[in-house]
Design an enzyme around this catalytic site. Structure first.
Site, PDB file in Angstrom:
ATOM      1  N   HIS A  37      -6.349   9.778  -0.696  1.00 34.71           N
ATOM      2  CA  HIS A  37      -7.056   9.745   0.586  1.00 34.71           C
ATOM      3  C   HIS A  37      -6.257  10.344   1.742  1.00 34.71           C
ATOM      4  O   HIS A  37      -6.757  10.382   2.872  1.00 34.71           O
ATOM      5  CB  HIS A  37      -7.495   8.320   0.920  1.00 34.71           C
ATOM      6  CG  HIS A  37      -6.384   7.317   0.995  1.00 34.71           C
ATOM      7  ND1 HIS A  37      -5.975   6.614  -0.109  1.00 34.71           N
ATOM      8  CD2 HIS A  37      -5.591   6.917   2.012  1.00 34.71           C
ATOM      9  CE1 HIS A  37      -4.982   5.808   0.239  1.00 34.71           C
ATOM     10  NE2 HIS A  37      -4.734   5.981   1.515  1.00 34.71           N
ATOM     11  N   ASP A  47       1.015   5.075  -0.289  1.00 34.82           N
ATOM     12  CA  ASP A  47       0.311   6.360  -0.266  1.00 34.82           C
ATOM     13  C   ASP A  47       0.961   7.355  -1.216  1.00 34.82           C
ATOM     14  O   ASP A  47       2.181   7.549  -1.185  1.00 34.82           O
ATOM     15  CB  ASP A  47       0.327   6.937   1.146  1.00 34.82           C
ATOM     16  CG  ASP A  47      -0.578   6.175   2.090  1.00 34.82           C
ATOM     17  OD1 ASP A  47      -1.767   6.032   1.781  1.00 34.82           O
ATOM     18  OD2 ASP A  47      -0.085   5.718   3.143  1.00 34.82           O
ATOM     19  N   ASP A  73      -7.687   1.646   2.160  1.00 29.72           N
ATOM     20  CA  ASP A  73      -7.297   2.583   3.210  1.00 29.72           C
ATOM     21  C   ASP A  73      -8.237   3.759   3.435  1.00 29.72           C
ATOM     22  O   ASP A  73      -8.190   4.361   4.501  1.00 29.72           O
ATOM     23  CB  ASP A  73      -5.887   3.115   2.927  1.00 29.72           C
ATOM     24  CG  ASP A  73      -5.230   3.706   4.171  1.00 29.72           C
ATOM     25  OD1 ASP A  73      -5.594   3.304   5.289  1.00 29.72           O
ATOM     26  OD2 ASP A  73      -4.339   4.561   4.025  1.00 29.72           O
ATOM     27  N   HIS A  90       0.860  -1.186   0.000  1.00 27.94           N
ATOM     28  CA  HIS A  90       0.000   0.000   0.000  1.00 27.94           C
ATOM     29  C   HIS A  90       0.890   1.228   0.000  1.00 27.94           C
ATOM     30  O   HIS A  90       1.557   1.529   0.997  1.00 27.94           O
ATOM     31  CB  HIS A  90      -0.927   0.012   1.211  1.00 27.94           C
ATOM     32  CG  HIS A  90      -1.739   1.268   1.303  1.00 27.94           C
ATOM     33  ND1 HIS A  90      -2.621   1.645   0.314  1.00 27.94           N
ATOM     34  CD2 HIS A  90      -1.792   2.253   2.248  1.00 27.94           C
ATOM     35  CE1 HIS A  90      -3.184   2.799   0.648  1.00 27.94           C
ATOM     36  NE2 HIS A  90      -2.691   3.191   1.804  1.00 27.94           N
TER      37      HIS A  90
END
Length: 946
Positions: free
Chosen positions: A405, A26, A148, A24
């Site tokens: 996000h 970001d 997420d 994951h």
């Protein structure tokens, strides 16, 4: 396609455990996008995406059984450009064989609470188009993957369903909801994500992952993890295979008890993992070998490398009936006092700047088409060299990254928020060259164009110094727009003329902004998808005479609206719609919640960037009265209210407006008492709401909300304020059988209805403690201009109508606020041959139809998206099918060939591409070729429905 959909065989009489290796990554959070990609600033967080992709590809090549999924195209695009042609071919082979699979595929994994659907579609288009053009059908993601984001919007599910995804997986949902779903084995469900589209158009299979997006406890084998590796040499003292297998079988069988089929999924990875992929894969290879080896001893567990697509295929084959969901997954709480509803408002200045940047980008894209190839000359670029490289301009990439996000959500570190804003600013600087080129081509005037980007604080050097200038007003909507213009000037009186030379009513008055200044006010009328020009000339120098009154007026009104004030308090007291003869009691004031510092007997959870947790259920009123002054002119009427040195407001009514403006200014929030503050405005009315209110979902469909209620489970409410807050992306309303009060916001904000007839909206937050969700710093913003704390200005627009006809007013108003006119300025006289007005349409689109996208597709093609913007049964007038004849488009009509699709019916080769590029609620797409003349035999008609 079969040749790129490679799934390992499963065993029907066993529990099949699908291991999904993933990372994951970001697109900005604790570090900036660049820092994450290059592995810079590892003192903040050890993460380097380029090394993750290097390492994963290397390990996939060593064992054909291995699988990996990747999500964030923004990072993969960077990495791909740096690879040799031989490495690119190797990666293509991995994709074609299904060993490397893309999921989600947008430029980023967008936030779902604070994003507008138009910007989400754009960022999905960017990522998916790159994957399609690079890898073909095998690069197309089949699964949406939002592991997420902090709560999940119904409109996102609707968009994903219409984009052609087979399923949707996420990791976060309310702790009470999860507990109930585990008992009922409803963690996999069918999400019916629109009440307007005929099923299954917006139906999407949705799976809730068992461990968020982390591996099961004890089975993390990244360099960032502390779990012991599998030690499988029996001659060594610390041999642990038997223990690992036993623990894994226990976890697998326990997980199977709360899911419905003999297939379960395990995410094997987490934040920025697989930088040394050998650690993960060496241990996963062993785990699969040793667990499956127990089948010879009677074990009924089968472990395999898998992907979300392969897992979803097995669930489909099970041919079961799934639970149905029709609402959304807001608000999200991970514990009784931990509601993630603060980020609905966090960083309100960034949220507003993102919204303005989206409007500017749409204008830039449209003018590139309307101005023709000459628009792309100069520093911005010299024509198109590739079908997608040009699309990935600085502005588009900046806007796409801002949807992440941890971007527009406001949940990043301060230096990362600054970087997002810098990217948006740089992108707009590049777009300005294109806009200037286009307006020069369309108007025939080569005069230098000036952009006044600080008009929100009444700063524009040109208008403040020039005795004669012109204002070009470009309208990105496909319908005419009336818009108020407010310019800082230094004269006593001016004359303003429109494009036909007619005098326009204008007014010079003193404005109260960051400082006291003189402003020129007038109303403009802009044609659809076009511009008009206003000339402004100074008549008299010097400051204007004082025109303000220091008493509170009894009322202000125009022919549509009347607003009354309480003369004793200076506050609003009623709102009337003079057309429909409606009147409601309306009181509005400002309050703040003291933010919890975490030191109380119930919970140690403080308020922070993510979490909203007031320390009491009663807000503190800032002032029961307002000091006021007013101005009343034919152009505008204003009542200026001061509640405290750090809170003020202008109640404004323009001469021909159907909406009342409440322009608020809040900050710097005082923290001398060592308490964080969360400031709200509250509207208290006589409307009998029965505890219901309504909010939009990503600017699209409206959803009903009710205090202390969840449609799919019995809520045990532990936070009566934060637990009743919802995202408001563009509008919210309260209503009864007679009256509807709608509030249109200028950015994403959080709000709720905590009392009958009441609607509160959070405007600003300043907090002194981190909320322990990873960001590692309090939300305590300041700037060079405001070192004592951030000052934020915004505007709420109120309208009073009768339901359901209120939608006919508030939907167009909301679109107008999202896509507002762009003002550019030229000094002195314009050339006599200048074209002062232009429209790209021969007629405005019908009220129900919105021009969503008009942008360059490739070197000689254009992408046009139209959408029906009304929900089913929302409006008696506009919630009906509409037929659009393309003769209304493009006055120059240089169109030779259409590729088109309507709804989700794919009828042309180009639309096969478009299906994976994102289109919302029954949207019509057209790709058409530019040529010197029209070559069609008539016009394409397409009927589409709300």
């Amino acid at each position: 396609p079969p040749f790129c959909f490679s799934c390992h065989a499963t065993k029907p009489n066993m529990l099949n455990v699908h291991l999904v290796p993933h990372t994951h990554d970001d697109v900005g959070w604790l570090k900036t996008v660049d820092q994450y990609y290059y592995g810079d600033r590892n003192d903040i967080q050890h993460a380097g995406v380029q090394y993750i992709l290097d390492s994963v590809v290397d390990q996939l090549l060593k064992n054909p059984d291995r699988r990996f999924i990747y999500v964030e195209t923004a990072f993969f695009y960077r990495w791909w450009k740096q690879q040799s042609s031989s490495m690119q071919q190797t990666v293509k082979q991995l994709v074609n064989e299904g060993r490397l699979e893309f999921v989600n595929g947008g430029w980023c994994m967008s936030d779902e609470a604070t994003t507008h659907y138009s910007a989400v579609i754009d960022q999905m288009t960017m990522g998916l188009r790159f994957l399609n053009e690079t890898f073909g059908p095998c690069g197309r993601p089949r699964v949406a993957w939002h592991i997420d984001p902090f709560g999940h919007a119904r409109e996102h599910a609707s968009m994903f369903a219409q984009m052609g995804y087979d399923g949707f997986f996420f990791g976060r949902l309310d702790y009470q909801d999860r507990a109930r779903r585990m008992v009922k084995r409803e963690q996999e469900l069918l999400w019916r994500a629109s009440n307007s589209l005929t099923p299954p158009m917006a139906d999407l299979f949705t799976g809730i992952l068992p461990n968020g997006y982390n591996p099961p406890e004890g089975f993390c084998w990244d360099q960032s993890c502390d779990d012991p590796p599998i030690r499988d040499d029996p001659d060594l003292e610390d041999y642990n295979v038997d223990d690992v297998v036993k623990r894994f079988l226990t976890i697998a069988n326990s997980q199977a008890m709360v899911y419905k089929t003999n297939h379960i999924i395990m995410t094997m990875g987490s934040d920025f993992q697989y930088e040394n992929a050998n650690l993960w894969y060496k241990n996963l290879d062993k785990l699969i070998r040793y667990v499956n080896g127990q089948q010879a001893n009677g074990s009924k567990v089968n472990v395999l490398y898998s992907t979300p697509s392969c897992y979803l295929q097995e669930l489909h084959r099970a041919n079961l009936t799934w639970a149905l969901k029709t609402d959304d997954f807001f608000p999200y709480a991970d514990d009784a006092h931990d509601f993630w509803t603060g980020y609905f408002t966090s960083r309100p200045a960034l949220k507003r700047y993102e919204r303005i940047s989206n409007s500017n980008l749409q204008t830039c894209n449209q003018l590139e088409i309307l101005g023709g190839p000459v628009s792309r000359k100069g520093p911005f670029g010299d024509g198109l060299t590739d079908s997608y490289l040009f699309m990935l301009s600085l502005s588009e990439k900046a806007m796409a990254v801002a949807q992440h996000h941890d971007a527009v959500s406001g949940t990043e570190k301060q230096h990362v928020a600054n970087d997002y804003a810098r990217r948006l600013a740089n992108g707009w600087q590049h777009c300005q060259v294109l806009v200037s080129n286009s307006l020069t081509a369309l108007s025939g005037s080569s005069a230098k164009r000036i952009y006044c980007d600080n008009l929100n604080i009444s700063v524009c050097p040109l208008t403040e110094s020039s005795k004669k200038f012109s204002v070009n007003v470009y309208n990105p909507l496909a319908r005419p727009v009336a818009w108020p213009v407010r310019l800082p000037v230094n004269g006593t009186s001016y004359v303003v003329s429109d494009a036909e030379g007619k005098s326009v009513d204008c007014q010079v008055c003193v404005c109260v902004c960051v400082c006291v200044c003189v402003c020129l006010l007038f109303q403009v009328q802009a044609p659809p998808l076009g511009f008009t020009t206003y000339s402004v000339s100074l008549l008299q120098d010097g400051p204007p005479p004082a025109s303000t009154q220091h008493r509170t007026p009894t009322a202000i009104q125009n022919k549509f609206i009347r607003v009354t004030f309480d003369p004793d308090t200076g506050l609003l007291s009623s709102l009337s719609n003079l057309e429909t003869k409606q009147t409601i009691k309306l009181t509005q004031n400002f309050y703040w919640y003291n933010a919890s510092d975490g030191n109380n007997k119930e919970s140690n959870q403080p308020s922070g960037a993510y979490i909203f947790r007031p320390n009491s259920s009663t807000p503190f009123i800032i002032s029961k009265t307002a000091k006021t002054e007013s101005i009343q002119t034919p152009v505008v009427q204003e009542v200026r209210q001061w509640f405290a040195p750090w809170v003020s407001q202008v109640v404004r009514l323009y001469g021909d407006s159907r909406a009342l403006e409440l322009e608020w200014t809040v900050g710097p929030l005082p923290i001398d008492d060592d308490l964080g503050k969360e400031v709200i405005t509250r509207l208290d009315t006589s409307i009998k709401t029965s505890e219901y209110f309504y909010t939009d979902s990503n600017g699209r469909e409206m959803l009903q909300r009710k205090k202390d209620f969840r449609p799919t489970w019995n809520l045990s409410q532990s936070e009566p304020i934060a637990g009743n807050y919802y995202p408001i992306n563009s509008r919210a309303f309260i209503k009864d059988d007679v009256d509807q009060l709608t509030v249109v916001t200028d950015r994403s904000q959080g709000g709720g209805s905590l009392q009958n007839g009441s609607l509160e909206i959070m405007l600003h937050r300043r907090l002194l403690y981190d909320d322990v969700r990873g960001v590692g710093e309090p939300l305590n913003e300041s700037s060079g201009v405001f070192p004592e704390g951030l000052v934020v200005r915004g505007c709420l627009r109120l309208s009073l109508d009768r339901p359901p006809s209120a939608a006919d007013a508030h939907r167009p108003l909301a679109q107008q606020v999202v896509l507002q006119p762009l003002l550019t300025f030229t000094d002195g006289d314009l050339h006599p041959n200048t074209q002062l007005e232009f429209s790209g349409l021969q007629a405005a689109l019908p009220p129900a139809v919105h021009l969503l996208t008009l942008t360059q597709w490739d070197k000689d093609s254009v992408l046009l998206r139209l959408e029906h913007q009304f929900q089913s049964q929302e409006s008696k007038v506009n919630s009906h099918p509409v037929t659009v004849n393309l003769i209304v488009f493009f006055a120059m009509a240089k169109i030779s060939r259409f590729s088109w699709c309507c709804g989700i019916a794919i009828t042309a080769l180009k639309c096969i591409i478009l299906k994976c590029l994102g289109f919302p609620l029954n949207t019509v797409y057209f790709i058409f070729k530019h040529t010197a003349h029209w070559q069609g035999e008539g016009f394409l008609n397409c009927t589409f429905c709300p």
